[in-house]
Design a protein around this motif. Structure first.
Motif, mmCIF file in Angstrom:
data_model
loop_
_atom_site.group_PDB
_atom_site.id
_atom_site.type_symbol
_atom_site.label_atom_id
_atom_site.label_comp_id
_atom_site.label_asym_id
_atom_site.label_seq_id
_atom_site.Cartn_x
_atom_site.Cartn_y
_atom_site.Cartn_z
ATOM 1 N N PRO A 31 14.029 -10.905 6.241
ATOM 2 C CA PRO A 31 13.182 -10.173 7.190
ATOM 3 C C PRO A 31 12.124 -11.094 7.790
ATOM 4 N N GLY A 32 11.818 -10.874 9.041
ATOM 5 C CA GLY A 32 10.841 -11.705 9.731
ATOM 6 C C GLY A 32 9.551 -10.973 10.018
ATOM 7 N N ASN A 33 8.588 -11.749 10.517
ATOM 8 C CA ASN A 33 7.294 -11.202 10.961
ATOM 9 C C ASN A 33 6.632 -10.380 9.857
ATOM 10 N N VAL A 34 6.619 -10.936 8.644
ATOM 11 C CA VAL A 34 5.988 -10.233 7.524
ATOM 12 C C VAL A 34 4.471 -10.273 7.696
ATOM 13 N N GLN A 35 3.859 -9.116 7.689
ATOM 14 C CA GLN A 35 2.411 -8.996 7.862
ATOM 15 C C GLN A 35 1.842 -8.168 6.716
ATOM 16 N N VAL A 36 0.651 -8.548 6.264
ATOM 17 C CA VAL A 36 -0.018 -7.835 5.164
ATOM 18 C C VAL A 36 -1.362 -7.330 5.677
ATOM 19 N N HIS A 37 -1.617 -6.053 5.464
ATOM 20 C CA HIS A 37 -2.908 -5.435 5.805
ATOM 21 C C HIS A 37 -3.545 -4.946 4.514
ATOM 22 N N VAL A 38 -4.623 -5.586 4.123
ATOM 23 C CA VAL A 38 -5.314 -5.223 2.877
ATOM 24 C C VAL A 38 -6.169 -3.990 3.164
ATOM 25 N N ILE A 39 -5.874 -2.891 2.450
ATOM 26 C CA ILE A 39 -6.569 -1.624 2.673
ATOM 27 C C ILE A 39 -7.858 -1.565 1.866
ATOM 28 N N ASN A 40 -7.788 -1.887 0.593
ATOM 29 C CA ASN A 40 -8.981 -1.972 -0.244
ATOM 30 C C ASN A 40 -8.706 -2.982 -1.343
ATOM 31 N N SER A 41 -9.573 -3.029 -2.336
ATOM 32 C CA SER A 41 -9.467 -4.087 -3.343
ATOM 33 C C SER A 41 -8.256 -3.937 -4.248
ATOM 34 N N THR A 42 -7.604 -2.780 -4.267
ATOM 35 C CA THR A 42 -6.440 -2.581 -5.147
ATOM 36 C C THR A 42 -5.198 -2.149 -4.393
ATOM 37 N N LEU A 43 -5.254 -2.072 -3.065
ATOM 38 C CA LEU A 43 -4.116 -1.539 -2.301
ATOM 39 C C LEU A 43 -3.950 -2.348 -1.028
ATOM 40 N N ALA A 44 -2.673 -2.681 -0.726
ATOM 41 C CA ALA A 44 -2.337 -3.407 0.492
ATOM 42 C C ALA A 44 -1.096 -2.794 1.107
ATOM 43 N N LYS A 45 -0.958 -2.975 2.413
ATOM 44 C CA LYS A 45 0.213 -2.467 3.140
ATOM 45 C C LYS A 45 0.927 -3.655 3.758
ATOM 46 N N VAL A 46 2.238 -3.733 3.552
ATOM 47 C CA VAL A 46 3.025 -4.848 4.067
ATOM 48 C C VAL A 46 3.991 -4.328 5.123
ATOM 49 N N HIS A 47 4.100 -5.049 6.225
ATOM 50 C CA HIS A 47 5.022 -4.722 7.321
ATOM 51 C C HIS A 47 6.025 -5.860 7.477
ATOM 52 N N TRP A 48 7.206 -5.558 7.984
ATOM 53 C CA TRP A 48 8.197 -6.587 8.300
ATOM 54 C C TRP A 48 9.111 -6.055 9.401
ATOM 55 N N ASP A 49 9.779 -6.978 10.072
ATOM 56 C CA ASP A 49 10.775 -6.593 11.067
ATOM 57 C C ASP A 49 12.116 -6.428 10.376
#
Length: 1198
Positions: free
Chosen positions: A844-862
């Motif tokens: 998968p390409g274009n992997v992006q990580v959005h850190v929501i708070n100190s214990t939770l993150a959201k990862v996106h990919w194409d």
């Protein structure tokens, strides 16, 4: 006009990306708020683009709009200003832009044909409507024509032409007779899409003189009629008679008889034709054929399948209808007309074009001064539509310039907008098949924050459920939202809360301690506002005693219990259901507070009963089954299972059936309800009996269906309410003849086990299903969507076949057919399988990580292209691991964690992260074979969190006024420690807490000496660490400062001293002697020192009692003296039966146990004598105001 030089592609994409990152304000749909805010006009209602009107009625052209201030309206007609004030027939509705053209009072609809457009304008901009084309409907009469009678030979084809007049809109065509009855239609006779009536072949019964075509014009509600058409069909016999009458005997004559003819297409003509349809419309294709017998029509799409769920056949399959067509439906459609003599076909090449349709329609923008934003207008069509922009209804090229605006194709970019930038923009997307017009305004507002949620709103939630507390807000710029608990609480943060973009606070798992007031604060640079809401957590509703399974005899009584426990503030309602439906409307059903009782139970009461408890916040239910059985027999009657049937006989033996009869056994006082027939296959499964069928208990013969090549034996079992009988003796055997198999193997599958094979499996037929000897299987396969021939192989005694050398993961059509020595089973149905999977090829390409708070993150990919998956897509796996804790430099074993997201998801949440740490992750795609390559590792960091509690807290070295505290740093700092917070307070002897003292300690300290404390005092300490985010959990300890040394030396345990023990013994002995002497003196009535004292100080008010009163002569009890000074105590008087209660004696001794003269000598002897009780003197010092008991007297010396 000349276009400005466009920016480069890379810069354009960068600008577009940055603009998409900016979120414009959303204006809540709050009516009060909308009334207060300035807003450019918005068209809310308008007439259709193509507006066909009834020429007999007034023309109403709608145009409604909203805005603040309310907009004014104007119209154009055919591109120029339409001055309605100059036309007396035209009026505009008040507070509206809707036009009313008065036709009923002399106006003519034809005079108002044209293209109309409405403009709604206020001080913030102008919105425009679509171009509305006004056309009056038309329903012209049929032209006069002379219709010749149609004389047709039996079996020939015929077309009756309708040719209706051209109307607006086109009319609806139908054929009727003179009696206004619709003419019957069939596969042989049917109406075409053009209205003509087609006969594939005529029959004598088609002769009639009243074939009439009608045209119905719905808009004007009129029906036009064509002149009747006459049809006469000549049969061959009558034609031959006519010819014979007109010829001599020497002439050769004879019309040919009715001959069968192969199909010929009546419409469309030729072998090919074309058809263009627009996307989203209904595609109608028609084929009508002549022939005898009547041809049957079949439709196929060359190189593909007809779309499922959108394909319909009409007019006896002569019309193919595909709804909601798209570009994918383009292609060649072939209709095939077939009868027993042959076939004819026609290919219609369909091209699907498209009027413009939205991909992204422009949306209204609400911005604050200085903000940026974008309007995006993207449309598609075939051909590709062109995009043009207007500002306030004027082409943007000639509109007033706005320095904050920049047009880039289908996008308008706004930078640093000001209030004067407010306007309404129109996007027009058009091609040769139509156009789209959309209004979108840019409204620049500067508004302080407003909270729209009502104040003190009460939220009630069941414990352990999510709680959502609303804080609907608006402001420009967009306000920041913070939540607090309580009036002076600290700001809420941490993983136990979720903060939504719309201001809502979510507590995922609300507990009892979540109850309280919560304050929402909204602030921007123009102001600040807050609102308080209340949260109450309620106990869940629980059924503590559920209804239980019951077996009840007929005509008895049964009761189901449903006892509940619920929150005391909630009002529950209990509903009973039977078999998930309402209880029968029967007085036998009694619903109580916590039970359901059924009186006089009958068989129909059998079923499942459900108790449902509802409150305003939750609902629970429980069910139980009621089984009703027959009432017990009277003792004189014995009920038992029936005796087995006997004398089985087979008659009427055929290849596929036989008749079985029997004689029932004794039913044993319980009627036989049914007979069960079983069979044994002595050829394939000897000794194993199978269920065949069952019949009612009144029937003693049955016709049984048989399978070929089975050696049958039958037996019968009788059943009554008590149970089943023993099986009967088997019948004679009957061997059926062999035949072709009737069925094919089931559960046919094709799944590859390796990338280059296809494993075909099936469930083999059972022995009796073979229908004959030599059972085999014909396995066939071919690659789907490839013009290949079937490849087949015949196998036996297996249920699997492996095809090698296949491409990786391609679909195959598979079928498995059974055969035996007598032939093949029917043609099997095809199934779709796939050859073997291989590992995915790409990551998968274009992997992006959005850190929501100190214990939770959201990862996106194409997502990866499906072709590279090379198998069934199972999902995506995210591997992530902690690389380093930013608060501790030590490294430890890296433990990778894996999260799997099924299906074609392109994002996922990573929970349970450690604060203030560096992580890495990669993403892989997975199929049934395994995982593909990993994406490049993505590094991300979690922000700081609150620390854990300090690892320990020890309190040492107590002195008179100081204590030494030592502690360990938190095991999980979760960030950079900024300080430690120490709070402490004294605890007195009654465990009450004193004032709380707080000390902030630098983070690099690990000990502290507390001075100036009180001696011999217990203190409670609360200690926690703090980061920039907040304070962590606290640890508590207690400690005591030591006593003063001089005081400590005087604190000798007196109870261990010898002199004290001796003194106490002497006092106890003296009290015992005194009790004995008092008792003896009292019984004798004599005087003793206390009595003498009483006599010396006699109270003149007290008179001696007489002996006949049952008293002790002139003696008065001690309680009598006390009456002058205090109220009587319970039981203080001597009973009349001369007995002395225990409490009376005790009270007397207690009253005189202490006086001013009463003392003890050093040897323990009592000094002085009891004196009469004196009036109480005011208490001095800490001495008690009441006389203590002897035990208390002793304790006072301690």
């Amino acid at each position: 006009m000349t276009k400005k030089k466009s920016i480069s592609a890379s810069k354009a994409s960068l600008v577009l990306f940055l603009c998409q990152m900016i979120s414009a304000l959303d204006v809540p749909l709050d009516s009060k708020l909308l009334e207060e805010l300035s807003q450019p006009p918005t068209i809310t209602q308008q007439s259709p683009k193509d507006y066909i009107v009834d020429p007999r009625e007034n023309i109403v052209i709608q145009c409604e709009a909203k805005g603040k201030p309310p907009p004014s309206f104007s119209w154009t007609r055919n591109g120029t200003h339409f001055d309605i004030d100059k036309d007396a027939q035209v009026t505009m509705k008040p507070n509206s832009g809707t036009l009313v053209i008065n036709i009923m009072n002399g106006g003519k609809a034809e005079a108002y044909e044209g293209v109309y457009q409405c403009t709604a304008r206020n001080e913030r901009g102008a919105a425009i409507s679509n171009n509305i084309v006004i056309r009056p409907s038309r329903s012209p009469l049929w032209t006069k024509e002379k219709l010749e009678p149609n004389q047709v030979r039996e079996g020939d084809s015929l077309v009756l032409h309708c040719r209706p007049p051209v109307g607006l809109p086109p009319p609806i065509i139908f054929w009727m007779d003179n009696a206004f009855q619709r003419l019957p239609q069939s596969e042989r006779v049917s109406q075409g899409l053009n209205g003509d009536l087609y006969f594939s072949n005529v029959q004598p019964e088609d002769t009639r003189e009243d074939y009439i075509c009608y045209a119905r014009f719905n808009h004007t509600q009129t029906i036009q009629q064509k002149q009747p058409i006459s049809v006469k069909v000549f049969s061959m016999d009558s034609l031959n008679d006519t010819i014979a009458a007109n010829l001599s005997d020497t002439d050769v004559y004879g019309a040919r008889p009715v001959t069968e003819r192969q199909p010929v297409l009546l419409t469309p003509t030729g072998s090919t034709s074309t058809k263009v349809e627009l996307r989203g419309n209904v595609l109608l294709l028609e084929c009508i054929a002549a022939g005898l017998p009547t041809p049957v029509i079949r439709w196929i799409k060359e190189g593909g399948e007809l779309p499922a769920n959108r394909t319909f056949f009409e007019n006896f399959k002569k019309t193919l209808k595909i709804i909601d067509v798209s570009e994918a439906d383009s292609g060649n459609y072939k209709c095939i007309a077939r009868n027993i003599l042959g076939s004819a076909h026609h290919v219609i090449s369909v091209t699907v074009k498209a009027a413009p349709y939205w991909i992204t329609a422009p949306r209204n923008l609400v911005l604050s001064p200085g903000e940026d934003g974008t309007l995006i207008c993207r449309a598609n069509g075939n051909p590709k539509p062109s995009i043009s922009w207007l500002a306030n209804g004027v082409p943007i090229a000639i509109a007033p310039e706005d320095p904050s605006r920049k047009v880039d194709g289908d996008t308008i970019i706004f930078s640093h907008v000001q209030e004067r930038s407010s306007a309404v923009y129109q996007c027009n997307a058009s091609n040769e098949y139509g156009y789209l017009l959309a209004n979108a305004f840019v409204n620049v507002l500067a508004e302080p924050p407003r909270i729209l949620t009502p104040a003190n709103k009460l939220y009630q939630v069941i414990a352990d459920s999510p709680a959502l507390l609303d804080c609907a807000y608006f402001g420009s710029p967009k306000p920041e939202i913070e939540w607090f608990k309580g009036v002076k609480g600290s700001i809420l943060h941490g993983s136990e809360y979720i903060f939504h973009d719309n201001g809502t606070l979510e507590i995922p798992v609300a507990q009892k301690d979540s109850t309280g007031a919560y304050t929402c604060v909204a602030r921007n640079k123009l102001g600040k506002i807050q609102n308080e809401v209340q949260l109450e957590i309620k106990d869940p509703t629980v059924i503590i005693k559920q209804p239980e399974y019951k077996v009840i005899q007929r005509y008895g009584q049964v009761s189901f219990e449903c006892i509940i426990k619920h929150d005391s503030t909630l009002l529950p309602t209990v509903i009973w259901l039977k078999d998930n439906d309402e209880l029968p409307d029967d007085e036998r059903f009694l619903v109580g507070k916590d039970n359901l009782t059924i009186m006089n139970v009958t068989d129909k009461d059998d079923g499942t009963y459900t108790c449902i408890v509802n409150t305003t916040l939750d609902s629970v239910s429980a069910s139980a089954v009621l089984t009703v059985v027959a009432a017990p027999p009277t003792p004189a009657i014995i009920y038992a299972r029936p005796n087995p049937p006997f004398d089985l006989e087979l008659t009427g033996q055929l290849e596929r059936s036989v008749e079985l009869s029997w004689i029932p056994g004794d039913e044993n006082n319980s009627p036989i309800t049914n007979f069960v027939i079983e069979y044994e296959d002595g050829l394939h499964e000897p000794g194993l009996w199978h269920y065949q069928t069952e019949v009612p208990g009144t029937q003693t013969t049955v016709q049984l269906k048989l399978s070929p090549y089975v050696n049958y034996s039958f037996r019968v079992i009788a059943v009554n309410e008590i149970g089943r009988s023993q099986p009967s003796e088997p019948s004679e055997q009957y061997l059926t003849k062999s035949a072709n198999p009737d069925e094919n193997p089931s559960n046919v599958q094709g799944i590859g086990s390796e990338p280059d094979n296809l494993v075909i499996t099936w469930e083999s037929l059972k022995g009796f299903q073979s229908n004959g000897p030599g059972l085999q299987y014909k396995v066939s396969w071919r690659q789907k969507d490839v013009d290949d021939e079937w490849t087949s192989v015949i196998v036996a005694n297996v249920s699997k076949y492996i095809v090698s050398g296949t491409p990786t993961f391609v679909p195959y059509e598979i079928k498995v057919q059974a055969l035996n020595d007598l032939g093949y089973a029917p043609e099997p149905s095809e199934v779709i399988g796939h050859s073997g999977e291989d590992l995915p090829m790409v990551a998968p390409g274009n992997v992006q990580v959005h850190v929501i708070n100190s214990t939770l993150a959201k990862v996106h990919w194409d997502p990866v292209p499906l072709k590279t998956v090379r198998g069934h897509l199972q999902g995506y796996k995210v591997y992530y691991w902690k690389v380093q804790s930013l608060s501790r430099r030590s490294r430890r074993h890296v433990e990778k964690k894996i999260l799997t997201f099924k299906g074609n998801k392109t994002f996922g949440m990573l929970p349970g992260l450690e604060p203030y740490s560096t992580y890495k992750l990669n993403v892989r795609v997975a199929n049934g074979k395994g995982e593909g390559p990993a994406s490049p590792d993505k590094v991300f960091r979690t922000p700081e969190g609150v620390p854990s509690s300090p690892s320990f807290l020890k309190i040492t070295n107590p002195t008179l006024d100081s204590l030494t505290l030592e502690w360990g740093s938190p095991t999980h700092p979760n960030g950079v420690l900024t300080s430690y917070i120490l709070k402490f307070q004294p605890i007195n002897n009654t465990h009450e807490l004193g004032p709380l003292v707080e000390i902030r300690i630098p983070a690099n300290e690990s000990s502290l000496i507390l001075k100036n404390l009180n001696y011999s005092t217990r203190y409670k300490f609360y200690f926690n660490a703090q980061t920039s985010v907040g304070s962590g959990n606290q640890i508590t300890e207690e400690a005591v400062t030591i006593m003063d040394e001089a005081m400590a030396s005087r604190q000798v345990d007196i109870a261990t001293q010898g002199w004290f023990i001796g003194l106490m013994c002497a006092v106890a002995l003296l009290i015992l002697i005194l009790l004995i002497v008092c008792f003896i003196r009292r019984n004798k009535g004599g005087k003793y020192p206390v009595k003498e004292k009483e006599d010396a100080h006699a109270d003149p008010e007290i008179q001696p009692m007489k002996e006949d009163d049952g008293t002790f002569g002139e003696y008065r009890s001690l309680e009598s003296d006390a009456e002058d000074h205090k109220p009587l105590k319970k039981g203080s008087r001597t009973p009349s039966d001369r007995t002395v209660k225990k409490e009376d004696s005790d009270d007397s001794l207690v009253d005189y146990g202490e006086g001013v003269n009463g003392q003890f000598n050093e040897d323990g002897s009592f000094i002085g004598q009891y004196s009469g009780k004196k009036e109480k003197e005011p208490a001095e010092g800490n001495e008690s105001s009441e006389a203590p008991s002897p035990v208390n007297a002793m304790n006072s010396f301690v």
